[in-house]
Scaffold this motif. Structure first.
Motif, PDB file in Angstrom:
ATOM      1  N   THR A 215     152.461  56.303 119.367  1.00  0.00           N
ATOM      2  CA  THR A 215     152.646  57.559 118.636  1.00  0.00           C
ATOM      3  C   THR A 215     151.694  58.621 119.167  1.00  0.00           C
ATOM      4  O   THR A 215     152.082  59.775 119.380  1.00  0.00           O
ATOM      5  N   MET A 216     150.443  58.243 119.369  1.00  0.00           N
ATOM      6  CA  MET A 216     149.450  59.180 119.898  1.00  0.00           C
ATOM      7  C   MET A 216     149.814  59.628 121.314  1.00  0.00           C
ATOM      8  O   MET A 216     149.739  60.809 121.657  1.00  0.00           O
ATOM      9  N   LEU A 217     150.257  58.690 122.141  1.00  0.00           N
ATOM     10  CA  LEU A 217     150.604  59.010 123.531  1.00  0.00           C
ATOM     11  C   LEU A 217     151.849  59.878 123.621  1.00  0.00           C
ATOM     12  O   LEU A 217     151.957  60.748 124.491  1.00  0.00           O
ATOM     13  N   ARG A 218     152.798  59.669 122.709  1.00  0.00           N
ATOM     14  CA  ARG A 218     154.031  60.461 122.734  1.00  0.00           C
ATOM     15  C   ARG A 218     153.761  61.930 122.397  1.00  0.00           C
ATOM     16  O   ARG A 218     154.435  62.824 122.903  1.00  0.00           O
ATOM     17  N   VAL A 219     152.764  62.159 121.554  1.00  0.00           N
ATOM     18  CA  VAL A 219     152.384  63.541 121.242  1.00  0.00           C
ATOM     19  C   VAL A 219     151.908  64.238 122.510  1.00  0.00           C
ATOM     20  O   VAL A 219     152.272  65.380 122.788  1.00  0.00           O
ATOM     21  N   ILE A 220     151.092  63.535 123.294  1.00  0.00           N
ATOM     22  CA  ILE A 220     150.593  64.086 124.559  1.00  0.00           C
ATOM     23  C   ILE A 220     151.753  64.288 125.530  1.00  0.00           C
ATOM     24  O   ILE A 220     151.863  65.316 126.198  1.00  0.00           O
ATOM     25  N   GLU A 221     152.637  63.306 125.577  1.00  0.00           N
ATOM     26  CA  GLU A 221     153.783  63.355 126.492  1.00  0.00           C
ATOM     27  C   GLU A 221     154.685  64.546 126.201  1.00  0.00           C
ATOM     28  O   GLU A 221     155.178  65.218 127.110  1.00  0.00           O
ATOM     29  N   LYS A 222     154.884  64.839 124.910  1.00  0.00           N
ATOM     30  CA  LYS A 222     155.781  65.942 124.524  1.00  0.00           C
ATOM     31  C   LYS A 222     155.219  67.304 124.902  1.00  0.00           C
ATOM     32  O   LYS A 222     155.965  68.290 124.951  1.00  0.00           O
ATOM     33  N   ARG A 223     153.924  67.366 125.141  1.00  0.00           N
ATOM     34  CA  ARG A 223     153.337  68.635 125.596  1.00  0.00           C
ATOM     35  C   ARG A 223     153.681  68.912 127.053  1.00  0.00           C
ATOM     36  O   ARG A 223     153.353  69.974 127.578  1.00  0.00           O
ATOM     37  N   GLY A 224     154.320  67.950 127.705  1.00  0.00           N
ATOM     38  CA  GLY A 224     154.663  68.120 129.108  1.00  0.00           C
ATOM     39  C   GLY A 224     153.643  67.570 130.066  1.00  0.00           C
ATOM     40  O   GLY A 224     153.764  67.735 131.279  1.00  0.00           O
ATOM     41  N   THR A 225     152.612  66.920 129.531  1.00  0.00           N
ATOM     42  CA  THR A 225     151.558  66.359 130.386  1.00  0.00           C
ATOM     43  C   THR A 225     151.707  64.834 130.433  1.00  0.00           C
ATOM     44  O   THR A 225     150.909  64.102 129.866  1.00  0.00           O
ATOM     45  N   VAL A 226     152.772  64.393 131.130  1.00  0.00           N
ATOM     46  CA  VAL A 226     153.060  62.965 131.205  1.00  0.00           C
ATOM     47  C   VAL A 226     151.935  62.228 131.921  1.00  0.00           C
ATOM     48  O   VAL A 226     151.548  61.122 131.529  1.00  0.00           O
TER      49      VAL A 226
END
Length: 404
Positions: A150-161
């Motif tokens: 969940t925490m990583l997906r928040v970062i991922e959705k910002r476009g910073t995979v």
């Protein structure tokens, strides 16, 4: 006879503590001051023991009997309920004290001794900005793979995979450190394999045509900016080391008598000391530079602070001014050298050693460092001669008489 709620509620204290028996070893201990305490007498390892089950009325008769029965089940399994309670209390305390943040900071403090200051700062900033706000106050033993995702997906959705993957790697290192120190039994990060988007690899810009490379080399020699910047580019071209290693190069690392550049482990990406043979052309450039910055610790000090190196953008901006913006980077010299040397038949292991790429087999790595130095010295001199011929306008040529 078993106790009743009425008997417990109406029971009065006496001058001395007195017991009201229930059943199966449990009783109510009434203190002279009026406190009513549940107790269970039992034997374990031939010793008489007493277990506290709570106080009345906070712990009612039904709850007290549940606690008694739970203790008796432990006894049936040859487990001392008092010892088990002590162990459970200790584990709760450890869990509460060892939050993800506490363990992460301990990991950074321990591993930071092996890191460069820059890497330590970046790692701490990554965790503090992305992981600690959501996971920091959680006991590390209670963090699950879904919570981590969940925490990583928040970062991922910002476009910073790429950042999401980096944070996952840092968190995995923290969990493994917790396992090593006895705080955790399993790392949840392997369960996330494939859950995040794949990072798209971006290759450094590099020239692929030898004629274009020759144009670049001539442009560098004719560069009208800072002489130190020109020599930094020449050192990159002639040794194909990483831009960081060139930027942070110190005069104490260079031995002109043996024509070797000894780069210490703390500067290297792989944290392993590296020897770089220097061609006669490189020695000439370095002696020219020595007249300019030889009184400093650094070969390439910043113009604003002589104790700091030139910025990582210095070479990039210089290449852009030479007309190679978007076509070439400081790292591109490594790609060019690797491509040409491989095409012209040099041993792959020798090239990889010169590039300071990691050797997975540690025994072989130690052997290769010694075995390849003679070959690398010859290769680097031939590389220096090859660059001179390219600049002179030669057609596509071999570095040596025939490819080996």
């Amino acid at each position: 006879m078993a106790l009743s709620d009425t008997a417990i509620r109406t029971a009065k204290p006496a001058e001395k503590p007195r017991k009201l028996a229930d059943e199966k070893g449990m009783y109510l201990l009434i203190q002279p001051g009026g406190a009513k305490l549940w107790r269970l007498d039992y034997r374990f390892d031939s010793k008489r023991k007493t277990l506290a089950l709570g106080s009345y009325p906070d712990t009612g008769l039904a709850l007290a009997r549940e606690k008694r029965d739970a203790a008796r089940k432990l006894l049936a399994q040859d487990i001392d309920p008092a010892a088990q309670r002590k162990q459970d209390k200790h584990e709760r305390k450890v869990s509460q004290e060892n939050t993800f943040e506490a363990v992460a900071r301990d990991w950074m403090k321990t591993k930071g001794k092996e890191w460069t200051a820059g890497y330590a700062t970046k790692t701490r900033a990554c965790l503090e900005h992305h992981a600690l706000p959501s996971l920091g106050n959680k006991p590390i033993t209670e963090i699950t793979a879904p919570q981590l995702l969940t925490m990583l997906r928040v970062i991922e959705k910002r476009g910073t995979v790429d950042m999401a993957h980096r944070i996952q790697q840092h968190c995995g290192a923290v969990f493994r450190y917790a396992i090593a120190t006895g705080l955790l039994s399993a790392d949840p990060t392997p369960s996330l394999r494939g859950a995040l988007s794949t990072v798209k690899t971006e290759h450094y810009a590099a020239l692929t045509d030898p004629k274009d490379f020759a144009d670049l080399l001539r442009s560098i020699d004719e560069y009208r900016g800072e002489v130190t910047t020109k020599i930094a580019m020449q050192l990159l071209a002639g040794t194909f080391q990483r831009t960081k290693e060139v930027r942070f190069a110190e005069w104490s690392q260079f031995d002109f008598d043996t024509a070797l550049w000894r780069i210490p482990a703390e500067v290297m990406k792989m944290r392993e000391a590296h020897l770089v043979p220097l061609s006669t052309q490189m020695l000439a450039h370095l002696k020219e530079l020595q007249a300019l910055t030889g009184g400093n610790r650094l070969l390439f000090p910043s113009s604003t602070n002589r104790n700091r190196p030139i910025s990582e953008n210095t070479v990039t901006y210089a290449l852009a001014r030479l007309g190679f913006k978007g076509r070439m980077t400081g790292h591109g010299f490594r790609s060019i050298a690797s491509t040409i040397l491989n095409e012209q038949g040099y041993r792959h292991d020798v090239i990889e050693r010169q590039l300071a790429h990691a050797e997975r087999n540690q025994v072989r790595a130690a052997y290769n460092r010694a075995e390849y130095l003679f070959e690398r010295k010859a290769m680097m001199q031939e590389w220096g001669d090859y660059l001179d011929k390219l600049k002179a306008g030669a057609a596509v040529i071999q570095l040596r008489g025939e490819a080996a």
